[in-house]
Scaffold this active site. Structure first.
Site, PDB file in Angstrom:
ATOM      1  N   CYS A 170       6.688  -2.004   4.749  1.00  0.00           N
ATOM      2  CA  CYS A 170       7.405  -2.780   5.759  1.00  0.00           C
ATOM      3  C   CYS A 170       6.891  -2.315   7.117  1.00  0.00           C
ATOM      4  CB  CYS A 170       8.929  -2.672   5.621  1.00  0.00           C
ATOM      5  SG  CYS A 170       9.661  -1.066   5.946  1.00  0.00           S
TER       6      CYS A 170
ATOM      7  N   CYS B  68       6.241  -7.765   6.745  1.00  0.00           N
ATOM      8  CA  CYS B  68       5.185  -7.309   7.652  1.00  0.00           C
ATOM      9  C   CYS B  68       4.043  -8.304   7.746  1.00  0.00           C
ATOM     10  CB  CYS B  68       4.673  -5.925   7.269  1.00  0.00           C
ATOM     11  SG  CYS B  68       4.043  -5.775   5.611  1.00  0.00           S
TER      12      CYS B  68
ATOM     13  N   CYS C  95      -0.968  -6.138   5.826  1.00  0.00           N
ATOM     14  CA  CYS C  95      -1.368  -5.373   4.648  1.00  0.00           C
ATOM     15  C   CYS C  95      -2.770  -5.792   4.232  1.00  0.00           C
ATOM     16  CB  CYS C  95      -0.380  -5.630   3.509  1.00  0.00           C
ATOM     17  SG  CYS C  95      -0.585  -4.533   2.104  1.00  0.00           S
TER      18      CYS C  95
END
Length: 140
Positions: A14, A88, A92
């Site tokens: 996150c 998020c 990533c």
């Protein structure tokens, strides 16, 4: 690495690595024990774990007070079999052959413990489902 241990490896991500990902990692470690490798990280880690998340997890007998937010690295993703993001977005890194899940959980940042409890409980349900997929108990 997951390859050497033979255990599935999960990375929870996150933004601040202070609430959702910390609770999810704690649930997975608590419920799956040593059957799974657990990591968590954040794209923009906070200074400390959310006190309301710590309090909510303490209510169910899980102590995350000693955890610290960690920065998300490409290596952490590369070494994980399953990467689970929580709000998020695209921060990533994506590697071929990995399994990616995005869990839509409310952000506990700035919330009191009463608001974090439902997030904690929803996270447990998601983690239990994940364990059933990647590390089911040995058949009896």
């Amino acid at each position: 690495m997951a390859e050497s241990s033979g255990k599935p490896s999960v990375l929870f991500v996150c933004v601040h690595n202070a609430g959702r990902s910390q609770m999810a990692a704690a649930w997975l470690a608590h419920l799956a024990g040593d059957r799974v490798e657990v990591r968590s990280a954040g794209s923009d880690p906070g200074a400390s774990v959310n006190p309301a998340a710590v309090a909510a997890m303490a209510e169910v007998g899980i102590d995350i007070s000693a955890e610290t937010p960690k920065i998300l690295t490409a290596d952490a993703v590369r070494e994980s079999d399953v990467c689970i993001t929580m709000g998020c977005g695209d921060t990533c890194p994506v590697f071929p052959g990995k399994r990616y899940l995005d869990w839509k959980l409310d952000d506990p940042a700035g919330q009191g413990v009463a608001a974090v409890r439902p997030i904690r409980d929803e996270t447990r349900v998601l983690v239990e489902g994940l364990i059933g997929e990647i590390a089911p108990e040995a058949t009896r």
